[in-house]
Design a protein around this motif. Structure first.
Motif, PDB file in Angstrom:
ATOM      1  N   VAL A  54       0.852  -1.192   0.000  1.00 18.09           N
ATOM      2  CA  VAL A  54       0.000   0.000   0.000  1.00 18.09           C
ATOM      3  C   VAL A  54       0.884   1.237   0.000  1.00 18.09           C
ATOM      4  CG1 VAL A  54      -1.789   1.301   1.231  1.00 18.09           C
ATOM      5  CG2 VAL A  54      -1.775  -1.214   1.339  1.00 18.09           C
ATOM      6  N   LEU A  55       0.563   2.168  -0.876  1.00 19.11           N
ATOM      7  CA  LEU A  55       1.124   3.522  -0.832  1.00 19.11           C
ATOM      8  C   LEU A  55      -0.009   4.420  -0.365  1.00 19.11           C
ATOM      9  CD1 LEU A  55       3.024   3.670  -4.250  1.00 19.11           C
ATOM     10  CD2 LEU A  55       4.043   3.445  -1.969  1.00 19.11           C
ATOM     11  N   CYS A  56       0.220   5.171   0.702  1.00 24.47           N
ATOM     12  CA  CYS A  56      -0.857   5.960   1.297  1.00 24.47           C
ATOM     13  C   CYS A  56      -0.366   7.372   1.588  1.00 24.47           C
ATOM     14  CB  CYS A  56      -1.315   5.292   2.591  1.00 24.47           C
ATOM     15  SG  CYS A  56      -2.718   6.076   3.414  1.00 24.47           S
ATOM     16  N   SER A  57      -1.177   8.352   1.266  1.00 26.20           N
ATOM     17  CA  SER A  57      -0.904   9.736   1.632  1.00 26.20           C
ATOM     18  C   SER A  57      -0.779   9.833   3.150  1.00 26.20           C
ATOM     19  CB  SER A  57      -2.049  10.629   1.147  1.00 26.20           C
ATOM     20  OG  SER A  57      -2.064  11.866   1.804  1.00 26.20           O
ATOM     21  N   THR A  58      -0.053  10.836   3.601  1.00 21.87           N
ATOM     22  CA  THR A  58       0.132  11.025   5.045  1.00 21.87           C
ATOM     23  C   THR A  58      -1.032  11.742   5.721  1.00 21.87           C
ATOM     24  OG1 THR A  58       1.355  13.059   4.585  1.00 21.87           O
ATOM     25  CG2 THR A  58       2.658  11.035   4.895  1.00 21.87           C
ATOM     26  N   ALA A  59      -2.012  12.212   4.963  1.00 20.03           N
ATOM     27  CA  ALA A  59      -3.150  12.923   5.548  1.00 20.03           C
ATOM     28  C   ALA A  59      -3.929  12.002   6.502  1.00 20.03           C
ATOM     29  CB  ALA A  59      -4.082  13.440   4.462  1.00 20.03           C
ATOM     30  N   VAL A  75       2.833  -1.116   4.333  1.00 17.36           N
ATOM     31  CA  VAL A  75       2.408   0.230   3.952  1.00 17.36           C
ATOM     32  C   VAL A  75       3.608   1.169   3.921  1.00 17.36           C
ATOM     33  CG1 VAL A  75       0.924   2.197   4.545  1.00 17.36           C
ATOM     34  CG2 VAL A  75       0.186  -0.137   5.092  1.00 17.36           C
ATOM     35  N   HIS A  76       3.633   2.017   2.912  1.00 14.63           N
ATOM     36  CA  HIS A  76       4.570   3.146   2.886  1.00 14.63           C
ATOM     37  C   HIS A  76       3.714   4.411   2.848  1.00 14.63           C
ATOM     38  CE1 HIS A  76       7.953   5.724   2.067  1.00 14.63           C
ATOM     39  NE2 HIS A  76       7.283   6.230   1.042  1.00 14.63           N
ATOM     40  N   PHE A  77       3.879   5.271   3.858  1.00 12.82           N
ATOM     41  CA  PHE A  77       3.165   6.543   3.886  1.00 12.82           C
ATOM     42  C   PHE A  77       4.013   7.564   3.149  1.00 12.82           C
ATOM     43  CE2 PHE A  77       1.469   4.245   7.529  1.00 12.82           C
ATOM     44  CZ  PHE A  77       0.117   4.374   7.287  1.00 12.82           C
ATOM     45  N   ALA A  78       3.469   8.090   2.065  1.00  9.86           N
ATOM     46  CA  ALA A  78       4.209   9.002   1.187  1.00  9.86           C
ATOM     47  C   ALA A  78       3.619  10.408   1.275  1.00  9.86           C
ATOM     48  CB  ALA A  78       4.167   8.493  -0.255  1.00  9.86           C
TER      49      ALA A  78
END
Length: 170
Positions: A54-59, A75-78
């Protein structure tokens, strides 16, 4: 051995709340967003049961959307996915293998409008005009576009994937 095709799921965050004096990045999900993100997770388990990464926005609202889907994957928070241009989102996808050790056949990206719909339409090869038309009209909160490609993540480019589904969980 790698699968011949890779699947990309682009998920817009759930419906957010608008608390007073809350910065946009910190806005949480509304009750409706919590419910619909859970429904998105149910749909994912039925149609894309194995999410590899999962690539997920940091919001806050994207992080909460991920939590509500109950997707169990690395998950990587980008931070780059927050307030991103479509080109930035594709660039983050192109670099996904730098964040995970395993081979990624199915990738979930959780982000924001208008970038998510533009990425879906930009990557689509034009083979599913019905889904593309729906996306161009509206990409609601918790909606998902599913694309399939035969190229590696670092080679994914405009018109490089087939748009196979568009789902709005309600």
């Amino acid at each position: 051995m790698s699968e011949p095709f890779r699947t990309l799921v682009l998920l817009r965050h759930g419906k957010s709340a608008y608390p007073p004096d809350c910065a946009d990045h910190d806005r949480p999900l509304a009750q409706r967003g919590i419910r619909e993100a859970g429904l998105a997770g149910d749909w994912l388990r039925a149609h894309a049961p194995r999410i590899d990464a999962v690539l997920c926005s940091t919001a806050t609202r994207t992080r909460q959307t991920l939590e509500c889907t109950r997707v169990d994957a690395p998950v990587h928070f980008a931070d780059r996915l927050y307030d991103a241009t479509p080109g930035t989102v594709i660039d983050v996808i192109n670099g996904v293998t730098h964040h995970f050790d395993a081979d990624i056949s199915t990738l979930l990206v959780i982000g924001h409008e208008p970038a998510i719909s533009r990425v879906a339409l930009g990557l689509a090869d034009g083979s599913n005009t019905t889904a593309a038309q729906r996306i161009s009209e509206k990409f609601p909160t918790s909606a998902m576009a599913v694309l399939r490609t035969g190229v590696s993540w670092d080679a994914l480019a405009l018109q490089g994937a087939a748009l196979v589904a568009f789902h709005v969980p309600r």
